[in-house]
Design a protein around this motif. Structure first.
Motif, PDB file in Angstrom:
ATOM      1  N   UNK A  96       0.771  -1.229   0.000  1.00 32.48           N
ATOM      2  CA  UNK A  96       0.000   0.000   0.000  1.00 32.48           C
ATOM      3  C   UNK A  96       0.803   1.280   0.000  1.00 32.48           C
ATOM      4  N   UNK A  97       2.083   1.204  -0.325  1.00 31.85           N
ATOM      5  CA  UNK A  97       2.903   2.413  -0.418  1.00 31.85           C
ATOM      6  C   UNK A  97       2.612   3.129  -1.733  1.00 31.85           C
ATOM      7  N   UNK A  98       3.164   4.304  -1.887  1.00 29.63           N
ATOM      8  CA  UNK A  98       3.044   5.070  -3.122  1.00 29.63           C
ATOM      9  C   UNK A  98       3.484   4.183  -4.289  1.00 29.63           C
ATOM     10  N   UNK A  99       2.676   4.026  -5.326  1.00 34.78           N
ATOM     11  CA  UNK A  99       3.059   3.184  -6.467  1.00 34.78           C
ATOM     12  C   UNK A  99       4.392   3.580  -7.100  1.00 34.78           C
ATOM     13  N   UNK A 100       4.729   4.864  -7.054  1.00 33.18           N
ATOM     14  CA  UNK A 100       6.014   5.303  -7.605  1.00 33.18           C
ATOM     15  C   UNK A 100       7.189   4.668  -6.858  1.00 33.18           C
ATOM     16  N   UNK A 101       7.024   4.397  -5.560  1.00 32.99           N
ATOM     17  CA  UNK A 101       8.098   3.763  -4.796  1.00 32.99           C
ATOM     18  C   UNK A 101       8.396   2.368  -5.333  1.00 32.99           C
ATOM     19  N   UNK A 102       7.357   1.645  -5.716  1.00 31.05           N
ATOM     20  CA  UNK A 102       7.559   0.298  -6.281  1.00 31.05           C
ATOM     21  C   UNK A 102       8.285   0.387  -7.618  1.00 31.05           C
ATOM     22  N   UNK A 103       7.870   1.345  -8.442  1.00 30.67           N
ATOM     23  CA  UNK A 103       8.527   1.511  -9.747  1.00 30.67           C
ATOM     24  C   UNK A 103       9.998   1.892  -9.571  1.00 30.67           C
ATOM     25  N   UNK A 104      10.283   2.768  -8.635  1.00 26.28           N
ATOM     26  CA  UNK A 104      11.657   3.200  -8.405  1.00 26.28           C
ATOM     27  C   UNK A 104      12.490   2.094  -7.753  1.00 26.28           C
ATOM     28  N   UNK A 105      11.864   1.280  -6.903  1.00 27.20           N
ATOM     29  CA  UNK A 105      12.565   0.138  -6.304  1.00 27.20           C
ATOM     30  C   UNK A 105      12.913  -0.880  -7.391  1.00 27.20           C
ATOM     31  N   UNK A 106      11.992  -1.106  -8.314  1.00 27.62           N
ATOM     32  CA  UNK A 106      12.265  -2.026  -9.423  1.00 27.62           C
ATOM     33  C   UNK A 106      13.385  -1.477 -10.298  1.00 27.62           C
ATOM     34  N   UNK A 107      13.391  -0.179 -10.532  1.00 25.70           N
ATOM     35  CA  UNK A 107      14.460   0.449 -11.321  1.00 25.70           C
ATOM     36  C   UNK A 107      15.814   0.236 -10.634  1.00 25.70           C
ATOM     37  N   UNK A 108      15.857   0.390  -9.325  1.00 21.19           N
ATOM     38  CA  UNK A 108      17.095   0.153  -8.581  1.00 21.19           C
ATOM     39  C   UNK A 108      17.516  -1.309  -8.706  1.00 21.19           C
ATOM     40  N   UNK A 109      16.572  -2.228  -8.547  1.00 23.50           N
ATOM     41  CA  UNK A 109      16.889  -3.654  -8.681  1.00 23.50           C
ATOM     42  C   UNK A 109      17.455  -3.988 -10.048  1.00 23.50           C
ATOM     43  N   UNK A 110      16.828  -3.445 -11.097  1.00 27.50           N
ATOM     44  CA  UNK A 110      17.337  -3.676 -12.456  1.00 27.50           C
ATOM     45  C   UNK A 110      18.745  -3.105 -12.608  1.00 27.50           C
ATOM     46  N   UNK A 111      18.962  -1.908 -12.080  1.00 25.84           N
ATOM     47  CA  UNK A 111      20.275  -1.274 -12.156  1.00 25.84           C
ATOM     48  C   UNK A 111      21.326  -2.140 -11.463  1.00 25.84           C
ATOM     49  N   UNK A 112      20.982  -2.693 -10.311  1.00 20.70           N
ATOM     50  CA  UNK A 112      21.921  -3.568  -9.593  1.00 20.70           C
ATOM     51  C   UNK A 112      22.319  -4.741 -10.479  1.00 20.70           C
TER      52      UNK A 112
END
Length: 179
Positions: free
Chosen positions: A12-28
């Protein structure tokens, strides 16, 4: 580099946080790094782990027995390190990681951030720690730390121990890795 990500396991967090977390994971993953995380299949933890693994990262999960008992261990782990409690979890994650990034999170994330920061201020390690200030999430904490410093309650410059990044590019710069 093994990058430990501290973050929320809540829904239930801000949907943008999930998108940005996924972006970080992909970058890793795309940059040949490994992910160390709390091993839970919930919230931002699962998001960053899934994205990192799909992008080719080795994913190391440090999972408390209570999480296992409740059936919430992530299936995205390549390396599964069980632990007894949250103190063990922090100790194991710090030992595994070369650097730390804090995404939005609550009390557990704050506990992890301050454990790493306190250890650095005493000289136990020199590993970078970055608050990824997604959409200003950490602004209140930054203001609090500035206030503590102004009151003389923090020795030295806290920003020398805890970096603050507004973008993924800044996270990479603070970790001293090439983007």
């Amino acid at each position: 580099m093994k990058i430990c990500v501290f973050c929320s396991a809540n829904a239930g967090l801000d949907p943008d946080f999930y998108a940005m977390a996924a972006e970080l994971g992909r970058w890793i993953g795309e940059n040949g790094h490994a992910l160390v995380f709390g091993g839970t299949d919930l919230g931002l933890m699962e998001t960053v782990a899934r994205a990192a693994r799909e992008a080719g990262a080795m994913v190391v999960g440090v999972v408390p027995t209570r999480v296992e008992e409740r059936g919430h261990a992530s299936e995205c782990m390549d390396v599964h390190i069980p632990c007894d409690n949250l103190s063990d979890r922090k100790e194991l994650m710090v030992a595994q990681a070369d650097a730390f990034v804090a995404l939005p999170g609550g009390v557990g994330t704050l506990d992890e951030v301050f454990t790493v920061a306190a250890a650095a201020t005493i000289g136990y390690h020199r590993k970078p720690l970055v608050l990824y200030n997604m959409k200003g999430f950490w602004n209140g904490l930054v203001a609090m730390l500035d206030g503590l410093a102004a009151a003389g309650a923090i020795r030295g410059r806290w920003r020398g121990v805890i970096g603050v990044a507004e973008t993924l590019g800044e996270v990479g710069e603070k970790l001293e890795v090439k983007m």
